[in-house]
Enzyme design. Structure first.
Site, mmCIF file in Angstrom:
data_model
loop_
_atom_site.group_PDB
_atom_site.id
_atom_site.type_symbol
_atom_site.label_atom_id
_atom_site.label_comp_id
_atom_site.label_asym_id
_atom_site.label_seq_id
_atom_site.Cartn_x
_atom_site.Cartn_y
_atom_site.Cartn_z
ATOM 1 N N ASP A 37 -0.214 -5.853 -2.325
ATOM 2 C CA ASP A 37 -1.032 -6.650 -3.242
ATOM 3 C C ASP A 37 -0.104 -7.524 -4.083
ATOM 4 O OD1 ASP A 37 -2.853 -7.713 -4.984
ATOM 5 O OD2 ASP A 37 -3.555 -5.798 -5.788
ATOM 6 N N ASP A 69 -4.365 -12.514 -1.072
ATOM 7 C CA ASP A 69 -3.235 -11.867 -1.740
ATOM 8 C C ASP A 69 -3.068 -10.397 -1.387
ATOM 9 O OD1 ASP A 69 -5.631 -11.275 -2.957
ATOM 10 O OD2 ASP A 69 -4.820 -11.207 -4.982
ATOM 11 N N GLU A 70 -3.872 -9.869 -0.481
ATOM 12 C CA GLU A 70 -3.793 -8.446 -0.150
ATOM 13 C C GLU A 70 -3.836 -8.234 1.359
ATOM 14 O OE1 GLU A 70 -6.393 -5.819 -2.416
ATOM 15 O OE2 GLU A 70 -6.959 -7.522 -3.676
#
Length: 409
Positions: free
Chosen positions: A10, A106-107
């Site tokens: 993350d 973003d993950e």
């Protein structure tokens, strides 16, 4: 059989961090990415670590944020920049395994079970990834390491920024059973409120709860929640694929902020339906089955489908059916990701049966309108947009961004 080794990576404060890394003068100052920095009623979409420590929260107004941090730097979102970093990180993750499943820009989950002979154990791989992220991009990353996806995601949330957290089969009861149940994936605000009424407050409470009571209250999802709390999650990390046989055409978006109102859901579904319909017309197909995928911020997801009155590539007809399907199945929890897809295709070259029924006549008119708009946009460069999509701060750039597809679900 040995446990799998699953990582959840993350990127910390992603949008705001990308802005700070790209502008040397913004390092060391509180910064917020906002939908409309020139509007007093604009809202905070993301904030850096300094702004977070000042108490600034996502979703609050700019003027409220400035009261907490008078020197706050406010910038508009730059999605080309964020997607550039996303692609760079996606390529980095693929250096360690081909089992990389994105969860937003973003993950990502990574299954590194088969990579340990090359790179070491899960914690070593996580630390190596964090160091490379920092060195190669200037961003920081928190990584959860566990034997399943749910606990790996929980691990990356436990310690931020720039940290590795290991949740193993030996320590998970001590580490996470004391946490509130809504810390776990698939448990949103409304679900948690119902759990509390059953005297289920923590993840540990959920793990030992009566399965029949959970099933009576939540259906099969109640059983899944208990199973996940006990560490019984065998969902695989899916391999990222670049090409698919065209059995359906869909478009999904993880919005910048959660969808919370019916109006926002309608706007997003119309946007997605336009993208789907345009690609259908481009490929020369009509479809008769619409599907809607819904996923909230806790990973609870469902997919529902419904036949449309007539085969179509009209964006209005697709959106009308998709919105009805969404509203029939939405429990009111904030939605993070919505996908609209159409299948059961027929070629537009195939003979079309004439009909005097209202559905068929209306569809023909709407299809001709879309075809006219296609010609205008192709000739003059995307000059026609829906008015209700202007200024929506939860949408990406309104272009049909095929480059974003690895991060759309």
């Amino acid at each position: 059989m040995k446990d799998r080794v699953i990582l959840h990576c993350d990127l910390n404060n992603f949008y705001a961090s990308a802005e700070c890394v790209s502008h040397e003068e913004w390092k060391g100052v509180p910064l917020a990415v906002c939908g409309d920095p020139n509007a007093r009623h604009g809202v905070v979409l993301a904030k850096n670590e300094i702004a977070k420590k000042a108490g600034i929260k996502t979703g609050e107004t700019i003027w409220q944020a400035r009261l907490k941090a008078p020197g706050l730097v406010v910038v508009p979102p730059h999605f080309d920049l964020y997607m550039s970093y996303s692609k760079q990180m996606f390529a980095l993750y693929n250096d360690y395994t081909d089992r990389v499943e994105p969860f937003g820009a973003d993950e990502c989950w990574l299954d590194v079970t088969g990579s340990r002979n090359l790179f070491g154990d899960g914690e070593q791989i996580a630390d190596a990834i964090r160091e490379r992220v920092k060195k190669e991009s200037g961003l920081t990353c928190s990584v959860g390491v566990s034997f399943n996806k749910v606990f790996a995601k929980l691990g990356s949330d436990l310690k931020k920024p720039d940290a590795t957290t290991v949740i193993s089969r030996d320590n998970f009861k001590q580490r996470i059973w004391c946490l509130k149940a809504d810390e776990m994936l698939m448990i949103g605000r409304r679900t948690y409120e119902k759990l509390v009424k059953l005297n289920i407050v923590t993840i540990g409470d959920l793990a030992v709860a009566d399965e029949k009571v959970l099933k009576d209250t939540f259906g099969i999802n109640g059983v899944k929640m208990k199973r996940y709390a006990c560490g019984d999650d065998d969902e695989p990390v899916r391999e990222a694929v670049k090409h698919r046989e065209m059995k359906s055409i869909g478009h999904g978006m993880t919005t910048i902020r959660d969808i919370e109102t019916e109006e926002e859901a309608r706007d997003l579904i119309f946007y997605l339906s336009e993208r789907v319909a345009a690609r259908m017309r481009k490929n020369g197909v009509r479809g008769s089955l619409v599907s809607v995928g819904m996923r909230d911020s806790k990973l609870f997801s469902i997919v529902r489908q419904r036949s449309m009155p007539v085969p179509t590539y009209s964006s209005d007809e697709i959106a009308k059916s998709a919105l009805s399907l969404f509203l029939d199945n939405w429990n009111g929890d904030p939605m993070r990701t919505v996908t609209v897809a159409v299948s059961k295709f027929e070629d537009t070259d195939e003979p079309k049966q004439l009909s005097f029924f209202d559905d068929s006549v209306r569809n023909d008119k709407l299809e001709k309108l879309d075809e006219t708009l296609d010609k205008l946009n192709n000739k003059y460069g995307n000059i026609v947009h829906r008015a209700n999509l202007l200024g929506k701060d939860f949408l990406y750039d309104k272009s049909d961004a095929e480059d974003f597809l690895p991060f759309q679900r």
